[in-house]
Write a protein that holds these residues in place. Structure first.
Motif, short mmCIF file in Angstrom:
data_model
loop_
_atom_site.label_atom_id
_atom_site.label_comp_id
_atom_site.label_asym_id
_atom_site.label_seq_id
_atom_site.Cartn_x
_atom_site.Cartn_y
_atom_site.Cartn_z
N ARG A 15 0.83 -1.20 0.00
CA ARG A 15 0.00 0.00 0.00
C ARG A 15 0.86 1.26 0.00
O ARG A 15 0.58 2.22 -0.72
CB ARG A 15 -0.94 0.01 1.21
N SER A 16 1.92 1.24 0.78
CA SER A 16 2.81 2.40 0.84
C SER A 16 3.47 2.66 -0.50
O SER A 16 3.59 3.81 -0.94
CB SER A 16 3.89 2.17 1.92
N SER A 17 3.89 1.59 -1.19
CA SER A 17 4.57 1.76 -2.48
C SER A 17 3.60 2.24 -3.55
O SER A 17 3.96 3.05 -4.41
CB SER A 17 5.25 0.46 -2.90
N VAL A 18 2.35 1.75 -3.50
CA VAL A 18 1.33 2.20 -4.45
C VAL A 18 1.06 3.69 -4.25
O VAL A 18 0.99 4.47 -5.22
CB VAL A 18 0.03 1.39 -4.30
N ARG A 19 0.91 4.08 -3.00
CA ARG A 19 0.65 5.49 -2.70
C ARG A 19 1.79 6.38 -3.17
O ARG A 19 1.57 7.42 -3.80
CB ARG A 19 0.43 5.66 -1.20
N LEU A 20 3.02 5.96 -2.89
CA LEU A 20 4.19 6.75 -3.27
C LEU A 20 4.29 6.89 -4.79
O LEU A 20 4.56 7.98 -5.31
CB LEU A 20 5.46 6.09 -2.72
N LEU A 21 4.04 5.80 -5.51
CA LEU A 21 4.11 5.85 -6.97
C LEU A 21 3.07 6.81 -7.53
O LEU A 21 3.37 7.63 -8.41
CB LEU A 21 3.90 4.46 -7.56
N ALA A 22 1.83 6.73 -7.04
CA ALA A 22 0.77 7.61 -7.53
C ALA A 22 1.08 9.07 -7.21
O ALA A 22 0.84 9.96 -8.04
CB ALA A 22 -0.57 7.20 -6.93
N GLU A 23 1.62 9.32 -6.03
CA GLU A 23 1.97 10.70 -5.66
C GLU A 23 3.11 11.22 -6.53
O GLU A 23 3.11 12.39 -6.93
CB GLU A 23 2.37 10.75 -4.18
#
Length: 209
Positions: A15-23
């Motif tokens: 979840r953290s990596s998905v959020r970081l990529l989208a940001e």
């Protein structure tokens, strides 16, 4: 204006990596632990893309997609899952998901999926709306009608279908007429527009012929 991406997944490294990529793509990102939490806030959100786990606690990913569609929201949905099998992947794609990505995530595939979902929004929404409408028509078919439609989609003539399924030619013709009626068409071309042009995926139902 920033695109709005929502991630629905229990707290995790993924979840953290998905959020970081989208940001990093310039999107505004909201995070929810459960589908229920997202649905509770839905009226206050403008969604351009949803990234959700297929196996959420409570309402799962497929039910979440169904809830969004029921509310008239054809927001592109990307599923991620550590346990995505063939059956769940087919059902997700047939329901209108953009794609299903297996964990551990391939960052390039995730990037491509998000870019596809956000570009251009209106075109994607129209395509997804068409796929959802076609899927709902296909869901009305019995198992026997699915079997006939599968073989028509492969270009098989009625006699060959009858031999392959061990049924009479008259039964094949009767099932074909029922498919026409359920699809609201009066020609083979009209049927194939739904079966092929609208991303039809075979998914048998338990209802008897």
């Amino acid at each position: 204006m920033k695109k709005r991406v929502v991630v629905v997944k229990s707290p995790s490294e993924t979840r953290s990596s998905v959020r970081l990529l989208a940001e990093n793509m310039g999107a505004s990102v909201g995070v929810f632990d459960t589908a229920e939490a997202l649905l509770h806030k839905l009226a206050d959100l403008a969604l351009d893309c949803v990234i959700a786990d297929l196996r959420l606690p409570g309402i799962d990913g497929l039910k979440l997609l169904e809830q969004l569609q029921t509310r008239g929201l054809h927001t592109p949905v990307i599923f991620v899952s550590a346990a995505a099998d063939v059956s769940s992947t087919v059902r997700a794609m047939n329901a209108g998901a953009v794609t299903v990505l297996a964990e551990p995530l391939d960052q390039l595939k995730l990037l491509d999926a998000i870019q596809s979902a956000l570009r251009p929004s209106e075109h994607v929404r129209v395509e997804l709306a068409h796929r959802v409408a076609a899927r709902r028509l296909v869901e009305r078919l019995t198992r026997g009608e699915h079997e006939v439609l599968d073989r028509i989609a492969m270009g098989k003539p009625n006699k060959a279908i009858a031999r392959a399924l061990g049924i009479s030619l008259r039964t094949v013709e009767d099932r074909r007429r029922k498919i026409y009626r359920k699809f609201g068409v009066d020609s083979l071309a009209g049927m194939m527009q739904i079966a092929l042009g609208k991303k039809y995926v075979s998914c048998f139902h338990d209802e008897s012929a």
